[in-house]
Design an enzyme around this catalytic site. Structure first.
Site, PDB file in Angstrom:
ATOM      1  CB  SER A   1      -0.943  -0.062   1.218  1.00 34.33           C
ATOM      2  OG  SER A   1      -1.980   0.877   1.091  1.00 34.33           O
TER       3      SER A   1
ATOM      4  CG  ASP B   1      -6.504  -3.618  -3.520  1.00 29.66           C
ATOM      5  OD1 ASP B   1      -7.206  -2.600  -3.356  1.00 29.66           O
ATOM      6  OD2 ASP B   1      -5.278  -3.650  -3.275  1.00 29.66           O
TER       7      ASP B   1
ATOM      8  CG  HIS C   1      -5.462  -2.692   0.209  1.00 31.47           C
ATOM      9  ND1 HIS C   1      -4.729  -2.310  -0.895  1.00 31.47           N
ATOM     10  CD2 HIS C   1      -4.965  -1.962   1.244  1.00 31.47           C
ATOM     11  CE1 HIS C   1      -3.838  -1.391  -0.542  1.00 31.47           C
ATOM     12  NE2 HIS C   1      -3.965  -1.171   0.750  1.00 31.47           N
TER      13      HIS C   1
END
Ligand code: CA
Length: 311
Positions: free
Chosen positions: A107, A255, A277
């Site tokens: 991320s 995601d 994610h």
């Protein structure tokens, strides 16, 4: 006969020696240390960076990798986090005796890693982004637009904010004196990433869903990402990602927080794993899709890829 036997013994001894050396080298034994850089997001149990990469460090170490899990401010701009990471990379190099590191960021951690690679390319052999919004996140755009108007009133925007914005608030109150949720948000919007990419090795970021440079200034770039949201009925975090994924109004595959194209950086290993994610870091507690390769396997395979590349 005697000669044959002794030759065989010598050959067997050589084979054993070779085998032991191969075993010692290890499937994940990279030349440079692997440094794992966490993202903005984290629920209580994973805000402490130790468990953020659920079972991933141990899996990498098992095959011989030298792994460091760093901790930077969870709610800050890419630049502030990047300077914090650079400091820790210097420490890791001093401790390990290595002259470069392999950075793997999840991320926003991917952007943090990219900042260090662009400002200190001599310290970084490779950067790998996992579920990183290299072209920004539509979710961040929607929340930012809501903030700009002085309030989030629409129900859809509100739902998205509940799934994402509340996490920022929770983390902001988590004792990080320097927390700046607006700066963190601006580091994740499409506009924020256009600016970031113009300054920090943006040649590795494609336009749209295209391809980009695999190496910039001596740093090798890799990435992977996911395009599923609801992957495991037992994982409560799937519901939160289901809400944030509402931001992707034009049906862009994502995601839950990051679109497929935005996850692309350098050499794209794959941008459409059946992972959301949080699955990308084997969360929550290994609750991922039973119909996809294990996240831990992806990290092991990638360490081997780095090893094969001489990193
Ligand atoms: Ca999951």
């Amino acid at each position: 006969m005697y000669r044959n036997t002794s030759l065989r013994a010598v050959a067997a001894a050589l084979l054993l020696l070779l085998a032991s050396q191969v075993a010692h080298a290890g499937y994940t034994a990279t030349r440079y240390p692997i440094v794992l850089v966490h993202g903005l997001l984290g629920f209580d149990s994973i805000a402490g960076a130790i468990n953020y990469w659920y079972r991933i460090p141990a899996e990498l170490e098992r095959g011989g990798a030298d792994v460091y899990v760093v901790k930077v401010d969870p709610v800050q701009s890419n630049e502030v986090r990047g300077e914090q990471l650079a400091q820790q990379v210097e420490d890791i190099l001093a401790i390990s005796g290595a002259d470069r590191v392999n950075l793997i960021g999840h991320s926003q951690g991917g952007l943090t890693a990219r900042y260090v690679a662009a400002t200190r390319p001599q310290l970084v052999a490779s950067v790998t982004s996992v579920g990183t919004p290299n072209q920004g996140s539509t979710v961040a755009d929607v929340i930012r637009a809501g903030l700009r108007e002085g309030g989030i009133s629409e129900s859809v925007v509100s739902s998205i904010a509940n799934g994402f914005g509340n996490l920022i608030n929770v983390l902001s109150g988590g004792g990080w004196s320097g927390a700046d949720s607006v700066a963190a948000l601006d580091s994740l919007t499409t506009a924020g990433l256009e600016d970031f990419n113009s300054r920090y090795h943006g040649a590795a970021v494609p336009s749209g869903c295209g391809n980009a440079a695999h190496m910039v200034d001596g740093v090798r770039y890799f990435s992977w990402g996911g395009t599923s949201v609801l992957t495991n009925v037992l994982d409560p975090s799937d519901a939160a990602l289901g809400l944030t994924s509402l931001a992707f109004v034009f049906d862009e595959r994502n995601d839950g927080l990051v679109g497929r194209c935005s996850s692309r950086l350098g050499y794209v290993i794959r941008d459409d794993y059946r992972m959301n994610h949080l699955d990308l870091v084997n969360q929550t507690f290994g609750l991922v899709s039973p119909f996809e390769v294990k996240p831990t396997t992806l990290y092991r395979q990638h360490a081997n890829r780095l090893q094969q590349a001489g990193f």
